[in-house]
Design a protein around this motif. Structure first.
Motif, PDB file in Angstrom:
ATOM      1  N   ILE A   1       0.176   9.085   6.912  1.00 61.30           N
ATOM      2  CA  ILE A   1      -0.879   8.086   6.746  1.00 61.30           C
ATOM      3  C   ILE A   1      -0.973   7.721   5.273  1.00 61.30           C
ATOM      4  CG2 ILE A   1      -3.336   7.577   7.018  1.00 61.30           C
ATOM      5  CD1 ILE A   1      -3.428   9.750   9.196  1.00 61.30           C
TER       6      ILE A   1
ATOM      7  N   SER B   1       3.299   5.781   9.412  1.00 61.66           N
ATOM      8  CA  SER B   1       2.819   5.370  10.734  1.00 61.66           C
ATOM      9  C   SER B   1       1.526   4.570  10.658  1.00 61.66           C
ATOM     10  CB  SER B   1       2.604   6.601  11.621  1.00 61.66           C
ATOM     11  OG  SER B   1       3.817   7.277  11.837  1.00 61.66           O
ATOM     12  N   ILE B   2       0.677   4.888   9.664  1.00 60.45           N
ATOM     13  CA  ILE B   2      -0.648   4.272   9.564  1.00 60.45           C
ATOM     14  C   ILE B   2      -0.946   4.034   8.088  1.00 60.45           C
ATOM     15  CG2 ILE B   2      -3.138   4.640   9.943  1.00 60.45           C
ATOM     16  CD1 ILE B   2      -2.349   6.472  12.309  1.00 60.45           C
ATOM     17  N   ARG B   3      -1.590   2.886   7.810  1.00 60.94           N
ATOM     18  CA  ARG B   3      -2.049   2.587   6.454  1.00 60.94           C
ATOM     19  C   ARG B   3      -3.519   2.180   6.498  1.00 60.94           C
ATOM     20  NH1 ARG B   3       2.910   1.576   7.262  1.00 60.94           N
ATOM     21  NH2 ARG B   3       2.224   0.033   8.788  1.00 60.94           N
ATOM     22  N   VAL B   4      -4.327   2.812   5.629  1.00 62.01           N
ATOM     23  CA  VAL B   4      -5.739   2.496   5.468  1.00 62.01           C
ATOM     24  C   VAL B   4      -5.934   2.127   4.007  1.00 62.01           C
ATOM     25  CG1 VAL B   4      -8.107   3.359   5.658  1.00 62.01           C
ATOM     26  CG2 VAL B   4      -6.365   4.134   7.277  1.00 62.01           C
TER      27      VAL B   4
ATOM     28  N   ASN C   1      -3.150  -8.747   7.448  1.00 63.26           N
ATOM     29  CA  ASN C   1      -4.094  -8.170   8.412  1.00 63.26           C
ATOM     30  C   ASN C   1      -3.439  -7.322   9.497  1.00 63.26           C
ATOM     31  OD1 ASN C   1      -2.968 -10.137  10.049  1.00 63.26           O
ATOM     32  ND2 ASN C   1      -4.847 -11.334  10.287  1.00 63.26           N
ATOM     33  N   THR C   2      -2.129  -7.376   9.612  1.00 63.29           N
ATOM     34  CA  THR C   2      -1.464  -6.480  10.563  1.00 63.29           C
ATOM     35  C   THR C   2      -0.751  -5.325   9.874  1.00 63.29           C
ATOM     36  OG1 THR C   2       0.431  -8.004  10.574  1.00 63.29           O
ATOM     37  CG2 THR C   2      -1.149  -8.204  12.380  1.00 63.29           C
TER      38      THR C   2
ATOM     39  N   PHE D   1      -2.343  -3.225   7.598  1.00 59.97           N
ATOM     40  CA  PHE D   1      -3.292  -2.135   7.471  1.00 59.97           C
ATOM     41  C   PHE D   1      -4.071  -1.951   8.765  1.00 59.97           C
ATOM     42  CE2 PHE D   1      -2.714  -3.851   3.172  1.00 59.97           C
ATOM     43  CZ  PHE D   1      -2.205  -2.713   2.557  1.00 59.97           C
ATOM     44  N   SER D   2      -4.165  -0.700   9.214  1.00 59.65           N
ATOM     45  CA  SER D   2      -4.957  -0.413  10.414  1.00 59.65           C
ATOM     46  C   SER D   2      -6.429  -0.682  10.166  1.00 59.65           C
ATOM     47  CB  SER D   2      -4.765   1.049  10.833  1.00 59.65           C
ATOM     48  OG  SER D   2      -3.422   1.318  11.121  1.00 59.65           O
ATOM     49  N   GLU D   3      -6.894  -0.361   8.945  1.00 58.96           N
ATOM     50  CA  GLU D   3      -8.283  -0.582   8.565  1.00 58.96           C
ATOM     51  C   GLU D   3      -8.344  -0.923   7.088  1.00 58.96           C
ATOM     52  OE1 GLU D   3     -10.919   2.627   9.653  1.00 58.96           O
ATOM     53  OE2 GLU D   3      -9.742   3.102  11.446  1.00 58.96           O
ATOM     54  N   THR D   4      -9.261  -1.836   6.727  1.00 61.70           N
ATOM     55  CA  THR D   4      -9.587  -2.065   5.321  1.00 61.70           C
ATOM     56  C   THR D   4     -11.066  -1.748   5.158  1.00 61.70           C
ATOM     57  OG1 THR D   4      -9.918  -4.427   5.790  1.00 61.70           O
ATOM     58  CG2 THR D   4      -7.792  -3.774   4.888  1.00 61.70           C
TER      59      THR D   4
ATOM     60  N   ILE E   1      -8.650  10.313  10.677  1.00 63.27           N
ATOM     61  CA  ILE E   1      -7.551   9.924  11.555  1.00 63.27           C
ATOM     62  C   ILE E   1      -6.537  11.058  11.667  1.00 63.27           C
ATOM     63  CG2 ILE E   1      -5.660   8.286  11.905  1.00 63.27           C
ATOM     64  CD1 ILE E   1      -7.340   6.234  10.332  1.00 63.27           C
TER      65      ILE E   1
END
Length: 309
Positions: free
Chosen positions: A124, A143-146, A192-193, A195-198, A212
Motif C-alpha cells: 500500500i 496494489s493500493i494507493r492512498v 481519480n482512478t 488512488f483508492s482514496e484521497t 486497510i
C-alpha cells in the motif's frame, strides 16, 4: 540453476534493526520487538524531500526481497518522512551515464518498481505529500494507493511506468498526463482512478493506510491475493485462454489449506486465520507465464525448495 543452488536469505529478527540509512522499517505497533504482519517502510532523507538515490534503490530492493520471502510479513505500507512523499531523483547528485554498456544498464527506478511488483505480499502506498517522477512511478506496482488530496503528482515514462500507468488509469489519461508534463493534485479527475482514496489532511493518510493493511492481514489469504494480481497482470490475452487458466488455478486452490480454513471459519462463525504462503502452497500451475529473468527467486533459510515436476 538446480534446487541446491537456490539463494538463501537470512531473515531479520527485527526489521527496524536493519542497517538502512535512507529508508526506515517500522513494526506495527512500533514498540513490538517481534516481526509484525504489517511493516511500514518510510522513505527517509530528512531535508532532502526523500529524493531518490542509488542508496535508496539498493535498500528498497533489499527490503522487498526480504518481505517477499518472510511469511511473518503479510502487508507492507510505504510512506515518506516529513511533508513530501518523494521529490523524485536527487538532482543535486545528477544523472550518471556511460559507465557501463547500455545493454547492461538497468534503470534504478525500474529495479525498485520490479522489486515491488515481484513481492508476493500486498503493498500500500501512503502518499502523505507530493510525489514526482520515481516518487510516483514506484507506487504504480503497488496494489493500493492512498494520498493527501492536494499532494502534487508529476509523471514521466520511466521505472516501468509505460507498462503500469495505462493499465491503471487508461491510455487516454496516461497520454494526457505525460504529454503535458504538468503536475496535478492527487484529487484531479485525471488521477481519480489511480488512488483508492484521497484524504483531506496529510496526517490522515498513514492511519488510513494502516486500517486497510489491518483489514488485509485479518481477512485475506496471501496466496489468493497474489494469484489474483498475477491473473490480472499476466493474462493470456483472450477470454477463452483466461477461462482455461482460471479453471486450472481455482481447481488447485479448492484443495488448499487456506480454502479449507476459509470454509471452516465460515461454518464455525469465527475469525479466519490463513497461514498459506507462496513458498509452500503455490499451485503447480504458477507461474503460467515465461519469466524474463530466469534466475531463481531467493528463499528464506529454513524453507524447503519444492521443485515443480
Amino acid at each position: 540453476m538446480g534446487p541446491a543452488e537456490v539463494q538463501k536469505v537470512s531473515l531479520p529478527s527485527s526489521y527496524p534493526s536493519l542497517p538502512f540509512t535512507q529508508i526506515r522499517c517500522h513494526h506495527v505497533p512500533e514498540n513490538s520487538k517481534d516481526v509484525t504482519p504489517t511493516i511500514v517502510v518510510e522513505l527517509y532523507r530528512p531535508g532532502k524531500h526523500n529524493a531518490f538515490t542509488d542508496t535508496m534503490m539498493y535498500e528498497l530492493e533489499e527490503a522487498f526481497k526480504l518481505f517477499d520471502v518472510d511469511d511473518r510479513v503479510k502487508c507492507i505500507v510505504v510512506t515518506g518522512n516529513g511533508r513530501i512523499y518523494c521529490a523524485g531523483a536527487d538532482l543535486e547528485r545528477g544523472f550518471v551515464g556511460g559507465q557501463e554498456d547500455f545493454r547492461d544498464h538497468r534503470d534504478g527506478g525500474g529495479r525498485v518498481a520490479l522489486a515491488i511488483h515481484r513481492c508476493r505480499k500486498p503493498v500500500i502506498g501512503a502518499l502523505q505529500g507530493s510525489a514526482v517522477g520515481i516518487g510516483i512511478t514506484m507506487t504504480l506496482p503497488m496494489s493500493i494507493r492512498v494520498a493527501y488530496k492536494n499532494a502534487k503528482i508529476g509523471l514521466i515514462m520511466e521505472a516501468c511506468s509505460s507498462f503500469f500507468l495505462p493499465r491503471l488509469i487508461g491510455m487516454s489519461k496516461a497520454l494526457h498526463l505525460t504529454t503535458t508534463g504538468s503536475t496535478y493534485p492527487a484529487s484531479h479527475p485525471l488521477l481519480n482512478t489511480l488512488f483508492s482514496e484521497t484524504l483531506d489532511t496529510p496526517d490522515a493518510v498513514l492511519p488510513r493506510a494502516l486500517e486497510i493493511a489491518d483489514e488485509i492481514v485479518q481477512n485475506t489469504s496471501t496466496v489468493s491475493s497474489y494469484l489474483m494480481k498475477e491473473l490480472m497482470y499476466r493474462d493470456t490475452g483472450s477470454a477463452e485462454g483466461q477461462h482455461l487458466l482460471d479453471s486450472k488455478v481455482i481447481y488447485e486452490m479448492f484443495g488448499s489449506k487456506d480454502n479449507t480454513e476459509g470454509v471452516q471459519s465460515f461454518l464455525q462463525k469465527r475469525p479466519v486465520k490463513f497461514v498459506g504462503s507462496m513458498q509452500q502452497d503455490a499451485p503447480g500451475s504458477w507461474p503460467w507465464y515465461t519469466t524474463v529473468d530466469t534466475s531463481n527467486r531467493p528463499q528464506a533459510e529454513g524453507y524447503l525448495f519444492k521443485p515443480k515436476l
